[in-house]
Design a protein around this motif. Structure first.
Motif, mmCIF file in Angstrom:
data_model
loop_
_atom_site.group_PDB
_atom_site.id
_atom_site.type_symbol
_atom_site.label_atom_id
_atom_site.label_comp_id
_atom_site.label_asym_id
_atom_site.label_seq_id
_atom_site.Cartn_x
_atom_site.Cartn_y
_atom_site.Cartn_z
ATOM 1 N N GLY A 276 58.649 50.732 57.605
ATOM 2 C CA GLY A 276 58.335 51.107 58.982
ATOM 3 C C GLY A 276 57.565 52.415 59.111
ATOM 4 O O GLY A 276 57.051 52.726 60.177
ATOM 5 N N GLN A 277 57.470 53.155 58.017
ATOM 6 C CA GLN A 277 56.773 54.453 58.077
ATOM 7 C C GLN A 277 55.283 54.263 57.760
ATOM 8 O O GLN A 277 54.929 53.633 56.751
ATOM 9 C CB GLN A 277 57.390 55.405 57.038
ATOM 10 C CG GLN A 277 56.860 56.820 57.115
ATOM 11 C CD GLN A 277 57.427 57.718 56.005
ATOM 12 O OE1 GLN A 277 57.984 57.219 55.020
ATOM 13 N NE2 GLN A 277 57.274 59.015 56.168
ATOM 14 N N VAL A 278 54.434 54.808 58.617
ATOM 15 C CA VAL A 278 52.985 54.646 58.412
ATOM 16 C C VAL A 278 52.511 55.568 57.303
ATOM 17 O O VAL A 278 52.885 56.741 57.237
ATOM 18 C CB VAL A 278 52.223 54.946 59.726
ATOM 19 C CG1 VAL A 278 50.711 54.938 59.483
ATOM 20 C CG2 VAL A 278 52.584 53.925 60.792
ATOM 21 N N GLY A 279 51.710 55.022 56.404
ATOM 22 C CA GLY A 279 51.156 55.822 55.322
ATOM 23 C C GLY A 279 49.802 55.277 54.896
ATOM 24 O O GLY A 279 49.274 54.339 55.503
ATOM 25 N N GLU A 280 49.245 55.866 53.848
ATOM 26 C CA GLU A 280 47.922 55.454 53.376
ATOM 27 C C GLU A 280 48.020 54.185 52.535
ATOM 28 O O GLU A 280 48.893 54.057 51.684
ATOM 29 C CB GLU A 280 47.323 56.553 52.515
ATOM 30 C CG GLU A 280 46.844 57.723 53.327
ATOM 31 C CD GLU A 280 45.928 58.601 52.498
ATOM 32 O OE1 GLU A 280 44.717 58.354 52.508
ATOM 33 O OE2 GLU A 280 46.452 59.503 51.834
ATOM 34 N N VAL A 281 47.089 53.273 52.766
ATOM 35 C CA VAL A 281 47.089 52.014 52.023
ATOM 36 C C VAL A 281 46.399 52.214 50.676
ATOM 37 O O VAL A 281 45.264 52.690 50.611
ATOM 38 C CB VAL A 281 46.354 50.914 52.814
ATOM 39 C CG1 VAL A 281 46.362 49.602 52.038
ATOM 40 C CG2 VAL A 281 46.983 50.728 54.181
ATOM 41 N N VAL A 282 47.121 51.859 49.604
ATOM 42 C CA VAL A 282 46.581 51.942 48.243
ATOM 43 C C VAL A 282 46.765 50.549 47.616
ATOM 44 O O VAL A 282 47.874 50.013 47.620
ATOM 45 C CB VAL A 282 47.337 53.019 47.432
ATOM 46 C CG1 VAL A 282 46.995 52.934 45.959
ATOM 47 C CG2 VAL A 282 47.008 54.410 47.974
ATOM 48 N N VAL A 283 45.670 49.973 47.129
ATOM 49 C CA VAL A 283 45.722 48.580 46.683
ATOM 50 C C VAL A 283 45.175 48.432 45.267
ATOM 51 O O VAL A 283 44.165 49.035 44.903
ATOM 52 C CB VAL A 283 44.894 47.677 47.638
ATOM 53 C CG1 VAL A 283 44.841 46.241 47.121
ATOM 54 C CG2 VAL A 283 45.471 47.705 49.040
ATOM 55 N N THR A 284 45.872 47.620 44.460
ATOM 56 C CA THR A 284 45.344 47.210 43.156
ATOM 57 C C THR A 284 44.948 45.749 43.275
ATOM 58 O O THR A 284 45.809 44.896 43.524
ATOM 59 C CB THR A 284 46.411 47.356 42.060
ATOM 60 O OG1 THR A 284 46.834 48.720 42.011
ATOM 61 C CG2 THR A 284 45.858 46.934 40.711
ATOM 62 N N ASN A 285 43.657 45.473 43.147
ATOM 63 C CA ASN A 285 43.243 44.073 43.202
ATOM 64 C C ASN A 285 43.461 43.423 41.840
ATOM 65 O O ASN A 285 43.106 43.988 40.808
ATOM 66 C CB ASN A 285 41.772 43.954 43.615
ATOM 67 C CG ASN A 285 41.362 42.497 43.658
ATOM 68 O OD1 ASN A 285 40.887 41.943 42.676
ATOM 69 N ND2 ASN A 285 41.598 41.858 44.785
ATOM 70 N N LEU A 286 44.044 42.228 41.832
ATOM 71 C CA LEU A 286 44.472 41.617 40.579
ATOM 72 C C LEU A 286 43.473 40.605 40.034
ATOM 73 O O LEU A 286 43.718 39.997 38.991
ATOM 74 C CB LEU A 286 45.832 40.926 40.804
ATOM 75 C CG LEU A 286 46.927 41.870 41.327
ATOM 76 C CD1 LEU A 286 48.155 41.083 41.764
ATOM 77 C CD2 LEU A 286 47.316 42.895 40.253
ATOM 78 N N ASN A 287 42.340 40.416 40.705
ATOM 79 C CA ASN A 287 41.406 39.357 40.295
ATOM 80 C C ASN A 287 40.050 39.842 39.811
ATOM 81 O O ASN A 287 39.359 39.121 39.108
ATOM 82 C CB ASN A 287 41.173 38.397 41.470
ATOM 83 C CG ASN A 287 42.461 37.747 41.921
ATOM 84 O OD1 ASN A 287 43.290 37.371 41.099
ATOM 85 N ND2 ASN A 287 42.651 37.635 43.228
ATOM 86 N N ASN A 288 39.633 41.027 40.217
ATOM 87 C CA ASN A 288 38.273 41.468 39.872
ATOM 88 C C ASN A 288 38.252 42.255 38.567
ATOM 89 O O ASN A 288 38.424 43.478 38.554
ATOM 90 C CB ASN A 288 37.699 42.301 41.019
ATOM 91 C CG ASN A 288 36.243 42.655 40.770
ATOM 92 O OD1 ASN A 288 35.553 41.985 39.993
ATOM 93 N ND2 ASN A 288 35.777 43.706 41.407
#
Ligand SMILES: [Zn+2]
Length: 426
Positions: A276-288
């Motif tokens: 529920g706490q807003v924070g920065e989105v950090v993503v690891t893409n698993l296909n590229n």
């Protein structure tokens, strides 16, 4: 993916963990940037076993790091280097980014979209209506290719940069003719079309689901779209560089993360956020594998839902909110509404590496101001391309003023809004 969406949370996490290990091992073998980073911090792929508690030892990948290490982020595996395409995006913050993608990455992105729209009852073969940014002056070959893809997917499009009354009338008629049950596009553009449908009494234009993406969906916009089209809005979060990240299901309690494709973290001061706490989105893409983004800082803010389960039966974690790209609809001199996203093919000029960040301000129907943060010198040809795109979109009499600045201040919310309208009317 139609099968994996029904896996249990444990099974999904195991699948994701497996794909992450494969990606990190690949990066260790073929990606010079990660070979160097792993060595510097003493990291080995095996550190991510038996669980992901060591994931935060890997540094976050920022857009600036990607720009500075571009060549070293591309795979050295010879066969894969022949199967990649270069793309560019203006992202959520007006900070352009160029990157490479595997050919198979795009196939997964398409499959992910089809899976999401099936949540509104769409089936293979059903007609789909799209409002999207079309390419400026496409070649005959590009037109033919697009027409072929549209035919294969039984879809038709309206250009979000030219929402004129005649274009919207034709689009509404085509929707009725082809019985399109899905509408897909940018919230502000769909809102413009919805208002047109309402004021011109196209009562039969309804959908089984409206999918909004690529910019922040405001509650008031959602409500208006749902009322006019007698349907529910499915908010979808994705980016060009990562593909689909999350989408609302038919229960509309949050956006299920596409865990098979993206590992999503939400960080507050570098540490995992609370539910529920807003924070920065950090993503690891698993296909590229062609240019792996491991712990990539997207530039958006979001929160994980506190709901532990969803009535739809899917167990993928959900995002409760996404605060993505924030834009305003702009207007051309001929009365057409123009999507303020400044992304996609017509605005590829804005993704030139010499432009670090931009903001567009519509002062009047005849004047646009482009604030640009340069990285080195911006070539004259790039500025000419911007002028051309503006005249093409906003009318021949529209002038462009460039302001070269050191930085563009964010809004009080901390977000960058890169299309601002100073017109009195919406
Ligand atoms: Zn659900």
């Amino acid at each position: 993916m139609n099968c994996t969406q029904w896996l249990s949370r444990d099974e999904l996490e195991a699948l994701q963990h497996d794909k992450l290990l494969r990606l990190v091992e690949y990066a260790n073998q073929y990606i010079p940037y990660y070979q160097r980073i792993f060595k510097e911090i003493g990291f080995q792929p095996g550190d991510l076993e038996p669980d992901l508690s060591n994931l935060d030892t890997l540094p976050v990948l920022t857009k600036a790091l990607i720009r500075d290490n571009y060549q070293d982020l591309i795979t050295t595996e010879p066969e894969r280097r022949h199967q990649m395409s270069q793309l560019a995006t203006s992202g959520s913050t007006g900070e352009p980014l160029t990157f490479m993608q595997d050919n198979n990455f795009r196939d997964v992105v398409t499959a992910d979209i089809q899976r999401h729209i099936s949540w509104a009852g769409w089936q293979l073969g059903d007609s789909q209506a799209f409002i999207w940014g079309a390419k400026l002056d496409p070649t005959i070959r590009q037109r033919l290719r697009l027409a072929w893809i549209d035919r294969v997917w039984n879809r038709f499009q309206m250009d979000a940069f030219a929402l004129s009354p005649s274009a919207m009338q034709a689009f509404a008629c085509q929707t009725l003719r082809s019985n399109a049950r899905i509408l897909f596009g940018y919230p502000t553009s769909i809102q413009v079309f919805a208002r047109y449908v309402r004021s011109n009494l196209f009562d039969g234009v309804t959908f089984d689901g409206v999918f909004t993406t690529a910019e922040r969906l405001l509650p008031v916009v959602r409500q208006e779209i749902e009322e006019i089209f007698h349907t529910r809005v499915f908010n979808r979060y994705g980016t060009l560089e990562l593909g689909g990240i999350a989408c609302e299901c038919e229960s509309h309690l949050g956006l299920h993360v596409s865990v098979e494709n993206n590992l999503v973290e939400i960080l507050v001061d570098g540490a995992p956020s609370d539910l529920g706490q807003v924070g920065e989105v950090v993503v690891t893409n698993l296909n590229n594998y062609g240019m792996p983004f491991i712990r990539y800082q997207v530039g958006d803010f979001a929160s994980f839902s506190a709901e532990s389960s969803c009535p739809c039966g899917r167990s993928a974690p959900m995002l409760a909110s996404v605060e993505g790209r924030s834009v305003e609809a702009l207007r051309a001199a001929n009365g057409s509404m123009v999507w303020g996203g400044f992304a996609g093919a017509p605005w590829r000029c804005l993704t030139h590496p010499s432009i670090r960040q931009f903001q567009v301000n519509q002062k009047s129907l005849k004047q646009m101001v482009f604030r640009l943060v340069p990285s080195g010198e911006i070539p004259r040809a790039v500025l000419d391309e911007i002028r051309y795109a503006v005249r093409h979109t906003f009318g021949d009499n529209c002038t462009v003023e460039f302001k070269f600045v050191d930085e563009i201040a964010p809004l009080p919310s901390g977000k960058h809004q890169y299309a601002v309208s100073e017109l009195n009317e919406p």
